[in-house]
Design an enzyme around this catalytic site. Sequence first.
Site, PDB file in Angstrom:
ATOM      1  N   VAL A   1      -6.183   4.709  -5.607  1.00 31.53           N
ATOM      2  CA  VAL A   1      -4.997   5.137  -4.853  1.00 31.53           C
ATOM      3  C   VAL A   1      -5.135   6.595  -4.407  1.00 31.53           C
ATOM      4  CG1 VAL A   1      -3.584   5.793  -6.869  1.00 31.53           C
ATOM      5  CG2 VAL A   1      -2.480   4.954  -4.796  1.00 31.53           C
ATOM      6  N   ASP A   2      -5.799   7.395  -5.206  1.00 28.65           N
ATOM      7  CA  ASP A   2      -6.047   8.808  -4.878  1.00 28.65           C
ATOM      8  C   ASP A   2      -6.826   8.915  -3.565  1.00 28.65           C
ATOM      9  OD1 ASP A   2      -6.145  11.544  -5.212  1.00 28.65           O
ATOM     10  OD2 ASP A   2      -7.620  11.509  -6.842  1.00 28.65           O
TER      11      ASP A   2
ATOM     12  N   ASP B   1       0.870  -1.173   0.000  1.00 25.89           N
ATOM     13  CA  ASP B   1       0.000   0.000   0.000  1.00 25.89           C
ATOM     14  C   ASP B   1       0.914   1.231   0.000  1.00 25.89           C
ATOM     15  OD1 ASP B   1      -1.565   2.172   0.730  1.00 25.89           O
ATOM     16  OD2 ASP B   1      -2.532   1.155   2.415  1.00 25.89           O
TER      17      ASP B   1
ATOM     18  N   TYR C   1      -8.882   3.909 -14.872  1.00 28.47           N
ATOM     19  CA  TYR C   1      -8.558   4.487 -16.179  1.00 28.47           C
ATOM     20  C   TYR C   1      -8.270   3.423 -17.242  1.00 28.47           C
ATOM     21  CZ  TYR C   1      -8.545   9.361 -14.520  1.00 28.47           C
ATOM     22  OH  TYR C   1      -8.911  10.596 -14.030  1.00 28.47           O
TER      23      TYR C   1
HETATM   24  P1  ADP Z   1      -6.193   5.410 -12.302  1.00 30.66           P
HETATM   25  O1  ADP Z   1      -7.398   6.292 -12.245  1.00 30.66           O
HETATM   26  O2  ADP Z   1      -4.935   6.156 -12.710  1.00 30.66           O
HETATM   27  O3  ADP Z   1      -6.425   4.163 -13.084  1.00 30.66           O
HETATM   28  P2  ADP Z   1      -6.503   3.955  -9.775  1.00 30.66           P
HETATM   29  O4  ADP Z   1      -6.296   4.508  -8.409  1.00 30.66           O
HETATM   30  O5  ADP Z   1      -7.867   3.529 -10.132  1.00 30.66           O
HETATM   31  O6  ADP Z   1      -5.912   5.066 -10.773  1.00 30.66           O
HETATM   32  O7  ADP Z   1      -5.526   2.731  -9.993  1.00 30.66           O
HETATM   33  C1  ADP Z   1      -4.155   2.842 -10.203  1.00 30.66           C
HETATM   34  C2  ADP Z   1      -3.469   1.660  -9.572  1.00 30.66           C
HETATM   35  O8  ADP Z   1      -3.294   1.905  -8.184  1.00 30.66           O
HETATM   36  C3  ADP Z   1      -4.236   0.342  -9.674  1.00 30.66           C
HETATM   37  O9  ADP Z   1      -3.328  -0.674 -10.036  1.00 30.66           O
HETATM   38  C4  ADP Z   1      -4.709   0.101  -8.247  1.00 30.66           C
HETATM   39  O10 ADP Z   1      -4.793  -1.272  -7.950  1.00 30.66           O
HETATM   40  C5  ADP Z   1      -3.597   0.739  -7.465  1.00 30.66           C
HETATM   41  N1  ADP Z   1      -3.894   1.105  -6.068  1.00 30.66           N
HETATM   42  C6  ADP Z   1      -5.087   1.339  -5.470  1.00 30.66           C
HETATM   43  N2  ADP Z   1      -4.892   1.640  -4.168  1.00 30.66           N
HETATM   44  C7  ADP Z   1      -3.556   1.615  -3.947  1.00 30.66           C
HETATM   45  C8  ADP Z   1      -2.706   1.815  -2.808  1.00 30.66           C
HETATM   46  N3  ADP Z   1      -3.221   2.137  -1.623  1.00 30.66           N
HETATM   47  N4  ADP Z   1      -1.361   1.670  -2.957  1.00 30.66           N
HETATM   48  C9  ADP Z   1      -0.820   1.347  -4.154  1.00 30.66           C
HETATM   49  N5  ADP Z   1      -1.554   1.144  -5.269  1.00 30.66           N
HETATM   50  C10 ADP Z   1      -2.908   1.274  -5.166  1.00 30.66           C
END
Ligand code: ADP
Length: 172
Positions: A34-35, A11, A122
């Site tokens: 992740v945001d 994470d 995305y």
């Molecule tokens: P995007 O809108 O750019 O696709 P997302 O947040 O939906 O962004 O996903 C981008 C990547 O981040 C995905 O592979 C997701 O599994 C991953 N992700 C989600 N939460 C976390 C986290 N806490 N730490 C690291 N990676 C994460």
Amino acid sequence: MKTKLTYILGDITTVRVDAIVNAANSSLLGGGGVDGAIHRAAGVELLAECRTLGGCKTGEAKVTRGYKVPAKFVIHTVGPVWHGGNFNEAELLSSCYRNSLLLAQSVDVKTIAFPAISCGVYGYPIDKATTIALETVIKFLKERDEFDEITFVCFDQEILEVYRKIFKKYRV
Ligand code: ADP
């Protein structure tokens, strides 16, 4: 290459580095994936600072403090939405990595962690996205090898396996 390249399962909000990269949306006002995780972990002060930034264009990057996450900085970059591959997605995704690294160097970051930008909602195909990520980072380091470590944080086993393969292919 002096900079060490690594990938880990985990994470990104808990990783102990100078800067973590956020796969943000263009408003920079928070979202899912992740945001959302970074905003929850960093606290409301992060959103307050983001509000002052006036958004961010796809492929570009902006920096804030990290507040309650261990990282000193959060670098917010906006990945492209996957529309099939003919809409400049590869160049834009590459720009996310390059601009994040440039911004990181401008604030003297030595260790930085990336999520798999654009690989969540995305919809960017993971094998294509990870190839761009690694190729862009390697190309950048050929010009400016000034980091200690760059880490790709994989949130699930599937992405970890893809990084394992691509690291093998590029022998890094
Ligand atoms: P995007 O809108 O750019 O696709 P997302 O947040 O939906 O962004 O996903 C981008 C990547 O981040 C995905 O592979 C997701 O599994 C991953 N992700 C989600 N939460 C976390 C986290 N806490 N730490 C690291 N990676 C994460």
